[in-house]
Write a protein that holds these residues in place. Sequence first.
Motif, PDB file in Angstrom:
ATOM      1  N   VAL A 196     -55.440  18.478 -89.468  1.00 41.31           N
ATOM      2  CA  VAL A 196     -54.150  18.752 -88.832  1.00 41.31           C
ATOM      3  C   VAL A 196     -53.417  19.816 -89.642  1.00 41.31           C
TER       4      VAL A 196
ATOM      5  N   ASP B   5     -49.462  21.666 -85.778  1.00 40.25           N
ATOM      6  CA  ASP B   5     -49.505  20.356 -85.125  1.00 40.25           C
ATOM      7  C   ASP B   5     -48.221  19.572 -85.376  1.00 40.25           C
ATOM      8  N   TYR B   6     -47.696  19.714 -86.598  1.00 40.61           N
ATOM      9  CA  TYR B   6     -46.479  18.992 -86.982  1.00 40.61           C
ATOM     10  C   TYR B   6     -45.537  19.921 -87.728  1.00 40.61           C
TER      11      TYR B   6
END
Length: 453
Positions: free
Chosen positions: A135, A9-10
């Motif tokens: 996440v 996600d990041y």
Amino acid sequence: MCAVADSYDYDLFTIGAGSGGVRASRVAAAHGARVAVAEEYRVGGTCVIRGCVPKKMLVYGAHFAEDLEDAKQFGWNIEGKSFDWVRLRDHVLNDVTRLEGLYGQTLSNHNVTIYRERATITGAHEITLASGQVVTAKYILIATGARPHVPEFPGSEHVITSNEAFHLDALPRRVLIAGGGYIANEFAGIFNEFGCKVTIANRSDTILRSYDAALRDRLLQISMVKGISFLFHAEFEHIEKQADGSLLVKLTGQEPAEYDAVMVATGRVPNTQGLGLETIGVATGRNGEIVVDAFSKTNLDHVYAVGDVTDRVQLTPVAIREGQAFADSVFGPGEPYAVDRSCVPSAVFSHPPIAAVGLTESEARNQLGNIKVYQADFRPMKHVVAGRNERCLYKMIVDAANDRIVGIHMIGPEAPEIMQAAAIAVKAKLTKADFDATVAIHPTMAEELVLFK
């Protein structure tokens, strides 16, 4: 830029939006990384919200107590002066809120996603937020800082720390501060100038033990003249809250005494509890600090940590540099680099303040052997006119083998402001001759640095 897999996600998830975490997140995003940061309290961290920034505002406010008194000798008639703690407190807290907004705005301007909730590591590249959202991130940066240490003893629930000191409803008439470090001495000066009766209780016989002995002794002497009391080799036995709300405190070697508030400033503890470090096996030290290498990397290649949570050098500017170095090294185009923690200048915003860089006289003698010590002990012109007997003390420590300045130590008005420039010279390894060759700015206190004989 470091190649990052799109499966996450990041690229970076930062836990903690204090000085180090904000800088790392902002710079990583500027390098093109997809960044998110989680903060369970307020963006800005200890320094901005409940540390150096609001404390310095209180220091400014406290200085007016002496400035208004000194003003009489400079021709000013000030009638009916009074102090309103609540007005200052609220103004400081409002400015903290303003700064918090600016920090958040900075992150948003760099397209950093902010989660205003607690985050826990629940897998190798997995973070679970308090809301239940999960996440993933290629890299995880832990920048959760530290919190005040509160010793356990009967009645310890009645003490406050520096966190609560900014929110007091009223000033305590009598306040006991436990500790001998910079936080204890700074708040002692603040409360004393505001008219409180201040007592410092220290478990050893030394205040500010990392600073030069001559400066420590001078601050102790000046503080006592100002009315601050010191109790040494004194530790808590118990505290009892009495019917009128006052606190009856028993310290080792002392008779029980009454205070209206008891503040503990006995060190800070890294915030690592409940982060889920054990889930993925991040190594921690004896005090709970996260163990990292010179590049702020933990024992896991994808997990890093910066700032006070690593318990290396607990100073905001160091945390900021660590955050910058991490982001540049992991996400930037250049070669990885480590923060140079040698010769870090520091200050104590006591009354008067202390500033230092490099080796103390004792350290220099032990490490170098043959040294030269230059010293200036003087009354500033302003103090002379005001009739104030308080004296400044400046020391310069020089390696006799090569004339290089290895330490500068100062106590006196504006010492931290003067030290910032002087620290550059020490870091650059300039010599006493370089200082001697510099023309003085007269009349100033700082000119003493180039007039040592």
